[in-house]
Write a protein that holds these residues in place. Structure first.
Motif, PDB file in Angstrom:
ATOM      1  N   LEU A  53     -16.440  32.733 -11.724  1.00  0.00           N
ATOM      2  CA  LEU A  53     -15.422  31.888 -12.342  1.00  0.00           C
ATOM      3  C   LEU A  53     -15.654  31.782 -13.834  1.00  0.00           C
ATOM      4  CD1 LEU A  53     -15.162  29.094  -9.675  1.00  0.00           C
ATOM      5  CD2 LEU A  53     -13.738  31.118  -9.968  1.00  0.00           C
ATOM      6  N   PRO A  54     -14.616  31.379 -14.603  1.00  0.00           N
ATOM      7  CA  PRO A  54     -14.757  31.260 -16.043  1.00  0.00           C
ATOM      8  C   PRO A  54     -15.838  30.252 -16.406  1.00  0.00           C
ATOM      9  CG  PRO A  54     -12.455  31.182 -15.400  1.00  0.00           C
ATOM     10  CD  PRO A  54     -13.247  31.118 -14.149  1.00  0.00           C
ATOM     11  N   PRO A 108     -15.584  24.822 -20.286  1.00  0.00           N
ATOM     12  CA  PRO A 108     -14.975  24.736 -21.596  1.00  0.00           C
ATOM     13  C   PRO A 108     -15.978  24.258 -22.637  1.00  0.00           C
ATOM     14  CG  PRO A 108     -14.315  22.885 -20.236  1.00  0.00           C
ATOM     15  CD  PRO A 108     -15.069  23.815 -19.351  1.00  0.00           C
ATOM     16  N   ARG A 162     -13.597  19.867 -24.072  1.00  0.00           N
ATOM     17  CA  ARG A 162     -13.982  18.858 -23.082  1.00  0.00           C
ATOM     18  C   ARG A 162     -13.719  17.452 -23.618  1.00  0.00           C
ATOM     19  NH1 ARG A 162     -19.889  19.587 -20.957  1.00  0.00           N
ATOM     20  NH2 ARG A 162     -18.933  21.571 -20.342  1.00  0.00           N
ATOM     21  N   ASP A 194     -10.038  16.785 -23.364  1.00  0.00           N
ATOM     22  CA  ASP A 194      -9.632  16.495 -21.982  1.00  0.00           C
ATOM     23  C   ASP A 194      -9.993  15.063 -21.594  1.00  0.00           C
ATOM     24  OD1 ASP A 194      -8.762  19.090 -21.844  1.00  0.00           O
ATOM     25  OD2 ASP A 194     -10.503  19.831 -20.733  1.00  0.00           O
ATOM     26  N   ARG A 254     -11.942  24.722  -7.797  1.00  0.00           N
ATOM     27  CA  ARG A 254     -12.361  26.089  -8.107  1.00  0.00           C
ATOM     28  C   ARG A 254     -11.659  27.111  -7.214  1.00  0.00           C
ATOM     29  NH1 ARG A 254     -16.840  26.451 -11.408  1.00  0.00           N
ATOM     30  NH2 ARG A 254     -17.903  24.469 -11.834  1.00  0.00           N
ATOM     31  N   ASN A 260      -8.328  27.731  -8.636  1.00  0.00           N
ATOM     32  CA  ASN A 260      -8.442  28.603  -9.803  1.00  0.00           C
ATOM     33  C   ASN A 260      -8.496  30.070  -9.401  1.00  0.00           C
ATOM     34  OD1 ASN A 260      -8.482  26.423 -11.545  1.00  0.00           O
ATOM     35  ND2 ASN A 260     -10.720  26.354 -11.683  1.00  0.00           N
ATOM     36  N   ARG A 280      -0.487  20.469 -16.874  1.00  0.00           N
ATOM     37  CA  ARG A 280      -0.808  21.795 -17.413  1.00  0.00           C
ATOM     38  C   ARG A 280      -0.501  21.884 -18.901  1.00  0.00           C
ATOM     39  NH1 ARG A 280       0.425  23.747 -12.151  1.00  0.00           N
ATOM     40  NH2 ARG A 280       2.664  23.663 -12.576  1.00  0.00           N
ATOM     41  N   ARG A 328      -6.752  24.865 -15.701  1.00  0.00           N
ATOM     42  CA  ARG A 328      -7.989  24.683 -14.927  1.00  0.00           C
ATOM     43  C   ARG A 328      -7.853  23.463 -14.027  1.00  0.00           C
ATOM     44  NH1 ARG A 328     -12.267  23.068 -16.964  1.00  0.00           N
ATOM     45  NH2 ARG A 328     -11.295  22.100 -18.782  1.00  0.00           N
ATOM     46  N   HIS A 329      -7.951  23.682 -12.725  1.00  0.00           N
ATOM     47  CA  HIS A 329      -7.675  22.606 -11.775  1.00  0.00           C
ATOM     48  C   HIS A 329      -8.751  21.523 -11.772  1.00  0.00           C
ATOM     49  CE1 HIS A 329      -4.811  25.604 -10.246  1.00  0.00           C
ATOM     50  NE2 HIS A 329      -4.160  24.569  -9.758  1.00  0.00           N
ATOM     51  N   GLN A 330      -9.951  21.807 -12.288  1.00  0.00           N
ATOM     52  CA  GLN A 330     -10.976  20.763 -12.335  1.00  0.00           C
ATOM     53  C   GLN A 330     -10.520  19.571 -13.155  1.00  0.00           C
ATOM     54  OE1 GLN A 330     -11.521  24.012 -12.744  1.00  0.00           O
ATOM     55  NE2 GLN A 330     -13.560  24.634 -12.052  1.00  0.00           N
TER      56      GLN A 330
END
Length: 344
Positions: free
Chosen positions: A5-6, A9, A14, A17, A227, A230, A283, A289-291
């Motif tokens: 996974l990526p 951030p 962060r 967010d 995740r 994602n 979004r 990113r769903h987290q």
């Protein structure tokens, strides 16, 4: 699977967010206080504070604790539940137009609840706690039907076909709801008509207790599966290449979305578009990113529905506009905008 996974951030992103989460939470608190002052019986902010501290009159305590606070809490829970359910469905189908109402899930849940409340009045505690289970059964059957009709062996699950069949199935179920409502006596018919319009009819703490476990279990579970969502966005072939058990994860996430939508419909009636608007707003604010997108969507949905409910109680006092109608006024133009932008 996590090593594919990526990377997390960077710190500036962060911090941004976290700031957005704090801002949404602050807006909810402000609107919470405004909503407590909104209604036919006006309470000033000072009177609300006195009542919350236990110094209000008996009438003020009745208005605040028995009528307004349960409805406000229910609005927040329903908004968060619909928003997370919509986020999951959009992630599973990779279609920006997917949400519980466009896929017919709300209609199926509502039909099961409508059958129950038409013949068994929900006047005791037991039926109220049964309603989410009935809604779950109706939503599950509808989701299974839509999935079965949409799936083709040749090309799998087409997002466009999924939306079109979901809308068609939902329209058919709504037709059956109208037929059933015509057989009711005038008093029950009036209640059903308002319920179908999206009136938050669960107005006491029993409904909060009936809905709260569903939100407290399935929203954190959806965040835990962020995740997986994602990876699913990367496509089926990539997901399989990363070693993901695709069908099992899809089934778990679909069951989560159905459970959330069904539980919310059981106390909110036919409210749509929350699961469409909130994920898109999230979004735009924090990315895909769903987290972080799922918590932001939950707060956005809670804020949207509480705003709609407050407007519905305030704009035509002493009359009241069902919350679903207020949300539809906001959501229908946005749905058409997304449909116009869609390449499908």
């Amino acid at each position: 699977m996590n090593r594919f996974l990526p990377l997390p951030p960077d710190k500036p992103r962060r911090s941004r967010d976290v700031s957005i989460l704090i801002l949404l939470a602050a807006l909810i608190v402000i609107l919470f206080l405004v909503s407590m002052n909104t209604g036919f019986m006006r309470l000033s902010p000072l009177e609300v504070l006195h009542t919350l501290s236990g110094n209000g009159t008996r009438q003020q305590q009745l208005i605040l604790f028995d009528f307004r606070l349960p409805r406000i809490v229910i609005s927040l829970l329903i908004g968060a539940g619909f928003a997370v359910a919509g986020s999951i469905l959009q992630g599973l189908s990779r279609n920006a137009l997917a949400e519980p109402s466009t896929l017919g899930i709300n209609a199926g849940a509502g039909f099961a609840v409508l059958i129950f409340i038409s013949f068994v009045p929900a006047t005791t505690a037991a039926p109220i706690f049964v309603l989410p289970l009935l809604a779950l059964a109706g939503a599950s059957l509808t989701a299974a039907l839509v999935y079965f009709l949409s799936y083709r062996r040749a090309d799998g699950l087409s997002p466009t076909r999924l939306i079109l069949i979901g809308i068609a199935v939902g329209a058919g179920i709504y037709a059956f709801q109208l037929i059933l409502s015509l057989r009711l006596d005038p008093q029950n018919y009036q209640f059903v008509a308002i319920w179908l319009a999206g009136k938050i009819w669960g107005g006491d703490w029993r409904f909060v207790l009936a809905l709260l476990p569903w939100i407290m279990i399935f929203v954190p579970f959806a965040c835990y599966k962020a995740r997986v969502l994602n990876v699913l966005n990367l496509g089926d072939e990539t997901s399989k290449g990363l070693g993901m058990p695709l069908e099992r994860e899809r089934l778990l996430l679909l069951a989560t979305a159905v459970a959330l939508a069904g539980a919310c419909v059981s106390v909110s009636g036919g409210i749509g578009f929350v699961g469409l608007i909130a994920p898109h707003l999230a979004r735009r604010l924090v990315g895909p990113r769903h987290q972080i997108m799922l918590p932001v969507a939950a707060l956005s949905g809670a804020l949207l529905l509480l705003t709609a409910d407050t407007i519905g109680r305030w704009i035509l006092q002493p009359a009241e506009i069902p919350t679903g109608i207020v949300v539809a006024i906001i959501g229908a133009p946005y749905f058409l905008y997304l449909l116009a932008k869609s390449k499908a």
